[in-house]
Scaffold this active site. Structure first.
Site, short mmCIF file in Angstrom:
data_model
loop_
_atom_site.label_atom_id
_atom_site.label_comp_id
_atom_site.label_asym_id
_atom_site.label_seq_id
_atom_site.Cartn_x
_atom_site.Cartn_y
_atom_site.Cartn_z
N ASP A 141 0.78 -1.25 0.00
CA ASP A 141 0.00 0.00 0.00
C ASP A 141 0.82 1.30 0.00
O ASP A 141 0.43 2.27 0.68
CB ASP A 141 -0.98 0.01 1.19
CG ASP A 141 -1.96 -1.16 1.16
OD1 ASP A 141 -1.94 -1.92 0.18
OD2 ASP A 141 -2.74 -1.30 2.12
N GLU B 62 -4.56 -0.76 -1.37
CA GLU B 62 -5.87 -0.81 -0.72
C GLU B 62 -6.78 0.13 -1.49
O GLU B 62 -6.52 1.34 -1.57
CB GLU B 62 -5.77 -0.37 0.75
CG GLU B 62 -7.12 -0.44 1.47
CD GLU B 62 -7.03 -0.08 2.95
OE1 GLU B 62 -5.91 0.09 3.47
OE2 GLU B 62 -8.11 0.03 3.57
N LYS C 283 -6.70 -4.68 -3.07
CA LYS C 283 -7.32 -5.36 -1.94
C LYS C 283 -8.33 -4.45 -1.25
O LYS C 283 -8.03 -3.28 -1.00
CB LYS C 283 -6.25 -5.84 -0.95
CG LYS C 283 -5.40 -4.74 -0.33
CD LYS C 283 -4.31 -5.36 0.51
CE LYS C 283 -3.55 -4.38 1.36
NZ LYS C 283 -4.31 -3.54 2.27
N CYS D 153 -2.17 -2.50 7.81
CA CYS D 153 -2.18 -3.43 6.67
C CYS D 153 -0.98 -4.35 6.62
O CYS D 153 -1.09 -5.49 6.15
CB CYS D 153 -2.33 -2.64 5.37
SG CYS D 153 -3.95 -1.87 5.25
N GLN E 42 7.96 -14.04 21.67
CA GLN E 42 7.52 -15.43 21.81
C GLN E 42 8.15 -16.31 20.72
O GLN E 42 7.47 -17.09 20.06
CB GLN E 42 5.99 -15.52 21.75
CG GLN E 42 5.28 -14.63 22.78
CD GLN E 42 3.79 -14.73 22.68
OE1 GLN E 42 3.20 -15.74 23.02
NE2 GLN E 42 3.17 -13.67 22.19
#
Ligand code: TIU
Length: 221
Positions: free
Chosen positions: A24, A72, A129, A162, A202
């Protein structure tokens, strides 16, 4: 297997299965008078990454690796624009309204174009999109399969909206995702920083992160 030195650990890839996804980088987000500005944002913040993003794109091109761009935007008749998206907040201009760069966030309008500095080359894939993620409502997934891609490097705007959404979608579909930390930006610098930390935390719960220089070194360009 070649690697890119990344956080939280080395990002392994194959030359035949790695590609760059630039999210984008459109006038509507980066230039005054577009969608980003209509939401009250300072679009100059995003302009800072243009040279780095250009270097990253050119590195992939030099290496002969695929570059995919997303935009977008919505159909002119707004049939792919849910009221929940159009009616959000109280912006000066809503999606579909006429603005200085044509209708806001509408396919084919000047504002929906990718900025000229990062214009796709003929033959490069451009995915339009309607959502935040590049997989939703598009043929992005089938194109990735056709190209045989498995590892995706991500750049573009905005980091926490996005770009992050597409990385999460890609992760769930089995792709390895690496975020180019200096070729992505947010209207909110602390959101960008937090997004990078969330992606690599993580043990890389969503993916990896590395600078453009480090990515290009790993690709040997
Ligand atoms: N507003 C905002 O931060 N982002 C978007 O609306 N779309 C994208 O991130 N491309």
């Amino acid at each position: 297997m070649p690697v890119i030195h990344a956080r939280p650990f080395d990002f392994a890839f194959e030359r035949g299965t790695i590609g760059l996804v630039v999210i984008d980088m459109q006038r509507d987000f980066v230039e005054p008078g577009g969608f980003g500005a209509s939401l009250g944002n300072d679009v100059r913040l995003l302009q800072a990454i243009i040279p780095t993003t250009r270097r990253l794109i050119e590195g992939f091109r030099t290496a002969g690796l695929p570059v995919i761009h997303t935009r977008e935007c919505h159909r002119p008749d707004l049939t792919d624009l849910p009221p929940a998206k159009r009616d959000r907040g109280n912006p000066a201009l809503r999606i579909g309204d006429p603005g200085p760069m044509g209708r806001i966030l509408i396919a084919g309008q000047p504002g929906a174009d990718i900025i000229p500095e990062l214009a796709p080359l003929p033959g490069e894939l451009v995915i339009d999109k309607p959502g935040k993620g590049a997989f939703y409502g598009t043929d992005f997934g089938p194109h990735l399969q056709r190209l045989g891609l498995r590892q995706l490097v991500f750049a573009g705007v905005t980091t926490e909206v996005c770009v992050q959404t597409t990385m999460l979608e890609a992760n769930d579909r089995g792709y390895d995702g690496l975020l180019a930390t200096d070729a992505t930006e947010s209207y909110f610098p602390h959101f960008k920083a937090a997004t990078i930390e969330m992606i690599v935390a993580q043990a890389g719960i969503v993916g990896w992160a590395a600078s453009t220089n480090t990515i290009l070194e790993g690709l040997h360009v």
